[in-house]
Write an enzyme that holds these catalytic residues in place. Structure first.
Site, PDB file in Angstrom:
ATOM      1  NE  ARG A  73      -4.111   1.818   2.150  1.00 17.49           N
ATOM      2  CZ  ARG A  73      -4.493   2.563   3.196  1.00 17.49           C
ATOM      3  NH1 ARG A  73      -3.889   2.442   4.370  1.00 17.49           N
ATOM      4  NH2 ARG A  73      -5.475   3.447   3.057  1.00 17.49           N
ATOM      5  CG  HIS A  77      -1.585   5.399  -0.115  1.00 20.01           C
ATOM      6  ND1 HIS A  77      -2.254   5.875   0.988  1.00 20.01           N
ATOM      7  CD2 HIS A  77      -2.447   4.552  -0.727  1.00 20.01           C
ATOM      8  CE1 HIS A  77      -3.464   5.321   1.044  1.00 20.01           C
ATOM      9  NE2 HIS A  77      -3.596   4.509   0.022  1.00 20.01           N
ATOM     10  CG  ASN A 105      -1.520   8.850   3.242  1.00 21.92           C
ATOM     11  OD1 ASN A 105      -1.927   7.852   2.651  1.00 21.92           O
ATOM     12  ND2 ASN A 105      -0.833   9.802   2.633  1.00 21.92           N
ATOM     13  CG  HIS A 205      -8.261  -3.775  -1.222  1.00 25.20           C
ATOM     14  ND1 HIS A 205      -9.307  -2.912  -1.401  1.00 25.20           N
ATOM     15  CD2 HIS A 205      -7.172  -2.991  -0.991  1.00 25.20           C
ATOM     16  CE1 HIS A 205      -8.887  -1.661  -1.294  1.00 25.20           C
ATOM     17  NE2 HIS A 205      -7.591  -1.677  -1.051  1.00 25.20           N
TER      18      HIS A 205
END
Ligand code: HEM
Ligand SMILES: *[C@@H]1O[C@H](CO)[C@@H](O)[C@H](O)[C@H]1NC(C)=O
Ligand SMILES: *[C@@H]1O[C@H](CO)[C@@H](O)[C@H](O)[C@H]1NC(C)=O
Ligand SMILES: *[C@@H]1O[C@H](CO)[C@@H](O)[C@H](O)[C@H]1NC(C)=O
Ligand SMILES: *[C@@H]1O[C@H](CO)[C@@H](O)[C@H](O)[C@H]1NC(C)=O
Length: 339
Positions: A73, A77, A105, A205
């Protein structure tokens, strides 16, 4: 820019000079776009970097399986916000507010200690050579493969940003779990990724956890109706409500893939088929006409999903990198070198 890059490539690959000169007039645009990153970027300057990264990631996952998800992740990001430039790793300073406090975040992204361990291990073998942005890209590949997923050709040569994006820019770039699917597809399109990338990368996910706050509106007040999302499987809904009672701990955690939480597989898509997607943005993949056929294809074929995911990770890793003399090789991933 294109000519400067092309010249550098000619200069370092003299044996291929003749061939390149022949191709140059026809491929200059391609080179501008595609020659930015390379799998062999550290071949001479840091040949062991991938092994060093994998060693630290392996230990971190042995200590905590979730770390594979958290590192994957971080790369996402990083890349979606001003490109893959390590900006997500910058701490707040007296004068600059970093990206870590932005709503998507804050209290959510994690794994910074592991990135620090990787950086130290890499600095020990090749000082001031490998960017923090490339460390995130390598750690994502190591993480996914170590928990059963596909590997891909990690393109390298990114350099690190010398400033973070603003909180507003972070919030505008990252997809929101409660958006409708066209809006989410729009966030991917804004960074040059298509519908296939959207569906395949959502498969990230298949590992990791989410806080109640990220999906609780689905449980109690879906779209302002005062009732739960009617599409959620009733047993699954009851279980989610037990973990996330109204007024309870918004930071309580649920797996994104309830069946095989720590394994990178098609469990995520199988759950969507039986209305057990955790986030609204997950479950919508099976109701949106543009995404549903792909979500169904990935549910029924692991190799189809793995091939698509690997390709889409390369695509995501190519988002607006800093290269050449842009940016810097940060010595400490938390702060810019001039700090
Ligand atoms: C499709 C748009 C996406 C949305 C709306 C979204 C949203 C979220 C949310 C809300 C969480 C839980 C955060 C929390 O509650 O603290 C999460 C976790 C996670 N996301 Fe996404 N995400 C998306 C795409 C992606 C992509 C492209 C990847 C990587 C390829 C990814 C990988 C992960 C992982 C691995 C976790 C679990 C992290 C952990 O356990 O530490 N997500 N995401
Ligand atoms: C990606 O992961 C695979 C499997 O762990 C590994 O063999 C490969 O070296 C990695 N690639 C890079 C560039 O790190
Ligand atoms: C981030 O979370 C902390 C702790 O919950 C909170 O105090 C702070 O206000 C949040 N920051 C932002 C910018 O929302
Ligand atoms: C690594 O390189 C930087 C910049 O050249 C230097 O400041 C630092 O002392 C070096 N560290 C080690 C351990 O050699
Ligand atoms: C549900 O959400 C709507 C719109 O956000 C709000 O007006 C309403 O008060 C909420 N209902 C409940 C029961 O919380």
């Amino acid at each position: 820019m294109g000519f400067a890059r092309a010249f550098t490539i000619l200069y370092v690959h003299l044996p291929q000079l003749q061939l390149l000169l022949l191709l140059l007039p026809f491929s200059i645009n391609d080179m501008h776009v595609k020659a930015q990153l390379s799998p062999s970027f550290y071949e001479t300057s840091c040949p062991t970097v991938a092994t060093v990264v994998e060693g630290v990631v392996r230990q971190a996952i042995e200590a905590e399986a979730r770390m594979a998800a958290s590192l994957l992740r971080l790369h996402f990001h990083d890349c979606f916000v001003h490109g893959c430039d390590g900006s997500v790793l910058l701490d707040d300073t007296a004068t600059v507010i970093g990206e870590k406090a932005a709503p998507p975040n804050n209290n959510s992204i994690r794994g910074f200690e592991v990135v620090d361990e990787i950086k130290s291990a890499v600095e020990a073998v090749c000082n001031a050579t490998v960017s923090c942005a490339d460390i995130l890209a390598l750690a994502a590949n190591a993480s996914v493969t170590l928990v059963g997923g596909p590997s891909w050709t990690v393109l390298l040569g990114r350099r690190d940003a010398t400033s973070p994006a603003t909180i507003t820019q972070v919030t505008a770039a990252l997809p929101n779990p409660n958006s409708d699917m066209p809006t989410i597809i729009g966030r991917f399109a804004a960074v040059g990724l298509d519908v296939e990338d959207t569906v395949a990368l959502s498969g990230g996910h298949t590992i990791g956890l989410s806080r109640c706050v990220s999906f609780s509106t689905r449980l109690y007040n879906f779209s302002g109706t005062g009732a739960p999302d009617p599409t959620i499987d009733p047993n699954f809904l009851a279980s989610l409500q037990a973990t996330c009672p109204q007024g309870g701990d918004a930071n309580a955690l649920r797996p994104l893939d309830a069946t095989t939480t720590d394994t990178f597989d098609v469990g995520y898509y199988s759950n969507l088929k039986i209305n057990r997607g955790l986030l609204l943005s997950d479950q919508e993949l099976t109701s949106d006409g543009n995404t549903a056929p792909l979500a169904a294809a990935y549910a029924s074929s692991q190799s189809t999903f793995f091939t698509a995911f690997a390709q889409s990770m390369v695509n995501m890793g190519n988002i607006s990198p800093l290269t050449g003399s842009q940016g810097e090789i940060r010595l400490n991933c938390h702060v810019v070198n001039s700090a």
